[in-house]
Design a protein around this motif. Structure first.
Motif, PDB file in Angstrom:
ATOM      1  N   GLU A  85       0.832  -1.210   0.000  1.00 14.22           N
ATOM      2  CA  GLU A  85       0.000   0.000   0.000  1.00 14.22           C
ATOM      3  C   GLU A  85       0.868   1.263   0.000  1.00 14.22           C
ATOM      4  O   GLU A  85       0.583   2.217  -0.731  1.00 14.22           O
ATOM      5  CB  GLU A  85      -0.938   0.015   1.212  1.00 14.22           C
ATOM      6  CG  GLU A  85      -2.001  -1.061   1.180  1.00 14.22           C
ATOM      7  CD  GLU A  85      -1.507  -2.445   1.644  1.00 14.22           C
ATOM      8  OE1 GLU A  85      -0.398  -2.545   2.237  1.00 14.22           O
ATOM      9  OE2 GLU A  85      -2.219  -3.419   1.385  1.00 14.22           O
TER      10      GLU A  85
ATOM     11  N   PHE B 233       0.062   5.605  -7.547  1.00 11.24           N
ATOM     12  CA  PHE B 233      -1.186   4.879  -7.780  1.00 11.24           C
ATOM     13  C   PHE B 233      -2.141   5.211  -6.643  1.00 11.24           C
ATOM     14  O   PHE B 233      -1.794   5.064  -5.473  1.00 11.24           O
ATOM     15  CB  PHE B 233      -0.951   3.367  -7.828  1.00 11.24           C
ATOM     16  CG  PHE B 233      -0.398   2.866  -9.125  1.00 11.24           C
ATOM     17  CD1 PHE B 233      -1.231   2.381 -10.113  1.00 11.24           C
ATOM     18  CD2 PHE B 233       0.975   2.880  -9.358  1.00 11.24           C
ATOM     19  CE1 PHE B 233      -0.715   1.916 -11.318  1.00 11.24           C
ATOM     20  CE2 PHE B 233       1.499   2.413 -10.557  1.00 11.24           C
ATOM     21  CZ  PHE B 233       0.644   1.936 -11.539  1.00 11.24           C
ATOM     22  N   SER B 234      -3.339   5.648  -6.961  1.00  8.24           N
ATOM     23  CA  SER B 234      -4.315   5.975  -5.916  1.00  8.24           C
ATOM     24  C   SER B 234      -5.019   4.721  -5.403  1.00  8.24           C
ATOM     25  O   SER B 234      -5.619   4.743  -4.344  1.00  8.24           O
ATOM     26  CB  SER B 234      -5.338   6.981  -6.425  1.00  8.24           C
ATOM     27  OG  SER B 234      -6.002   6.470  -7.556  1.00  8.24           O
ATOM     28  N   SER B 235      -4.917   3.627  -6.142  1.00  4.90           N
ATOM     29  CA  SER B 235      -5.569   2.374  -5.763  1.00  4.90           C
ATOM     30  C   SER B 235      -4.527   1.259  -5.673  1.00  4.90           C
ATOM     31  O   SER B 235      -3.821   0.982  -6.645  1.00  4.90           O
ATOM     32  CB  SER B 235      -6.625   2.010  -6.811  1.00  4.90           C
ATOM     33  OG  SER B 235      -6.983   0.656  -6.724  1.00  4.90           O
ATOM     34  N   THR B 236      -4.459   0.625  -4.508  1.00  3.72           N
ATOM     35  CA  THR B 236      -3.540  -0.500  -4.335  1.00  3.72           C
ATOM     36  C   THR B 236      -3.938  -1.659  -5.239  1.00  3.72           C
ATOM     37  O   THR B 236      -3.089  -2.355  -5.790  1.00  3.72           O
ATOM     38  CB  THR B 236      -3.523  -0.954  -2.861  1.00  3.72           C
ATOM     39  OG1 THR B 236      -3.150   0.159  -2.046  1.00  3.72           O
ATOM     40  CG2 THR B 236      -2.536  -2.088  -2.641  1.00  3.72           C
ATOM     41  N   SER B 237      -5.230  -1.844  -5.402  1.00  3.06           N
ATOM     42  CA  SER B 237      -5.731  -2.916  -6.260  1.00  3.06           C
ATOM     43  C   SER B 237      -5.277  -2.712  -7.711  1.00  3.06           C
ATOM     44  O   SER B 237      -4.788  -3.649  -8.357  1.00  3.06           O
ATOM     45  CB  SER B 237      -7.251  -2.973  -6.175  1.00  3.06           C
ATOM     46  OG  SER B 237      -7.768  -3.906  -7.081  1.00  3.06           O
ATOM     47  N   TYR B 238      -5.429  -1.483  -8.219  1.00  2.00           N
ATOM     48  CA  TYR B 238      -5.006  -1.202  -9.592  1.00  2.00           C
ATOM     49  C   TYR B 238      -3.486  -1.343  -9.732  1.00  2.00           C
ATOM     50  O   TYR B 238      -2.985  -1.856 -10.725  1.00  2.00           O
ATOM     51  CB  TYR B 238      -5.474   0.186 -10.033  1.00  2.00           C
ATOM     52  CG  TYR B 238      -5.066   0.513 -11.451  1.00  2.00           C
ATOM     53  CD1 TYR B 238      -5.547  -0.235 -12.519  1.00  2.00           C
ATOM     54  CD2 TYR B 238      -4.173   1.547 -11.727  1.00  2.00           C
ATOM     55  CE1 TYR B 238      -5.160   0.040 -13.818  1.00  2.00           C
ATOM     56  CE2 TYR B 238      -3.782   1.832 -13.024  1.00  2.00           C
ATOM     57  CZ  TYR B 238      -4.281   1.077 -14.063  1.00  2.00           C
ATOM     58  OH  TYR B 238      -3.889   1.346 -15.351  1.00  2.00           O
TER      59      TYR B 238
ATOM     60  N   GLY C 220       1.107   4.046  -3.157  1.00  2.00           N
ATOM     61  CA  GLY C 220       0.874   5.470  -2.960  1.00  2.00           C
ATOM     62  C   GLY C 220       2.092   6.315  -3.282  1.00  2.00           C
ATOM     63  O   GLY C 220       1.985   7.372  -3.908  1.00  2.00           O
TER      64      GLY C 220
END
Length: 107
Positions: free
Chosen positions: A70, A78-83, A74
């Motif tokens: 995570e 990337f704003s999304s860890t999943s993406y 960041g």
């Protein structure tokens, strides 16, 4: 060419705050023209190039730090860890966790 090179350098220096809109605004170009010229010169879109740079940085951070997935996501923009995890998997054919576990040198 000079403006496109400037944008490429901007991608390398400040990966976390970059969007196509900010790149185009920084160059005083339309985002459509910027995308077209960048792809013409470098064979990929500015965002594809930026994601490659971000993922290369993530790979290095996974190998050299104890930061969580995570935190790394960041840190590199990337704003999304999943993406981030999906992009990493697609690019390197293993998840960030698997990559860290299998490639990290143990001391």
């Amino acid at each position: 060419h000079r403006l496109i090179r400037r944008q490429r350098q901007m991608c390398i220096r400040d990966r976390s705050m970059i969007s196509l809109d900010s790149l185009a605004e920084n160059c005083s170009l339309s985002k459509y023209y910027l995308s077209h010229r960048f792809a013409e010169l470098y064979g990929k879109s500015p965002i594809a190039y930026l994601n490659e740079v971000r993922l290369a940085s993530a790979r290095d951070l996974l190998l050299t730090t104890n930061h969580s997935i995570e935190e790394i996501a960041g840190c590199i923009g990337f704003s999304s860890t999943s993406y981030f995890s999906q992009s990493f998997q697609k690019n390197f054919h293993e998840s960030p966790q698997q990559f860290r576990k299998s490639h990290r040198v143990r001391t």
